[in-house]
Design a protein around this motif. Sequence first.
Motif, PDB file in Angstrom:
ATOM      1  N   GLU A  86      43.792  45.449  42.256  1.00  0.00           N
ATOM      2  CA  GLU A  86      42.812  46.392  42.794  1.00  0.00           C
ATOM      3  C   GLU A  86      41.613  45.667  43.398  1.00  0.00           C
ATOM      4  O   GLU A  86      41.107  46.061  44.453  1.00  0.00           O
ATOM      5  N   GLU A  87      41.151  44.615  42.748  1.00  0.00           N
ATOM      6  CA  GLU A  87      40.024  43.842  43.273  1.00  0.00           C
ATOM      7  C   GLU A  87      40.380  43.167  44.591  1.00  0.00           C
ATOM      8  O   GLU A  87      39.580  43.148  45.532  1.00  0.00           O
ATOM      9  N   THR A 114      46.764  42.147  37.207  1.00  0.00           N
ATOM     10  CA  THR A 114      45.494  42.740  36.788  1.00  0.00           C
ATOM     11  C   THR A 114      44.402  42.596  37.847  1.00  0.00           C
ATOM     12  O   THR A 114      43.374  43.263  37.764  1.00  0.00           O
ATOM     13  N   LYS A 115      44.594  41.738  38.842  1.00  0.00           N
ATOM     14  CA  LYS A 115      43.593  41.513  39.881  1.00  0.00           C
ATOM     15  C   LYS A 115      43.913  42.254  41.175  1.00  0.00           C
ATOM     16  O   LYS A 115      43.163  42.165  42.148  1.00  0.00           O
ATOM     17  N   LYS A 140      42.750  44.152  46.696  1.00  0.00           N
ATOM     18  CA  LYS A 140      42.913  45.216  47.687  1.00  0.00           C
ATOM     19  C   LYS A 140      41.560  45.619  48.266  1.00  0.00           C
ATOM     20  O   LYS A 140      41.401  45.718  49.488  1.00  0.00           O
ATOM     21  N   GLU A 141      40.568  45.808  47.422  1.00  0.00           N
ATOM     22  CA  GLU A 141      39.229  46.172  47.885  1.00  0.00           C
ATOM     23  C   GLU A 141      38.611  45.053  48.733  1.00  0.00           C
ATOM     24  O   GLU A 141      37.967  45.317  49.750  1.00  0.00           O
TER      25      GLU A 141
END
Length: 118
Positions: free
Chosen positions: A14-15, A11-12, A17-18
């Motif tokens: 995308e964060e 769940t983390k 990756k950014e």
Amino acid sequence: MKKIEAIIRKTKFEEVKEALLEADIEWFSYYDVRGVGKARQGRIYRGVVYDTSYIERILISIVVRDKNVEKTIQAIIKAAQTGEIGDGRIFVIPVEDSIRIRTGERGDIALYNAEQEK
């Protein structure tokens, strides 16, 4: 050079990756992985108890120059940390050599585009 492997909550991703992109880490591999954690508990959903010891995770694999190790680690921690059990692990592994197949360049220069640093 170091290889950084981070096992994080799915769940983390995308964060993280950014955060890596903001830290100028533009290339990495990732894999869906499953693991068995230390915490053993059951969750009840509609009257059925599910074992939550099998956890879906993402394994991120990055090879970075020595000067980028700490900022990479800090970006992952900042984005992946929830403060709860099961946030994951980061491993730092020495890398002996790197070769860019297209040009034959060796060493840490093979990890980035040298033209961008000029």
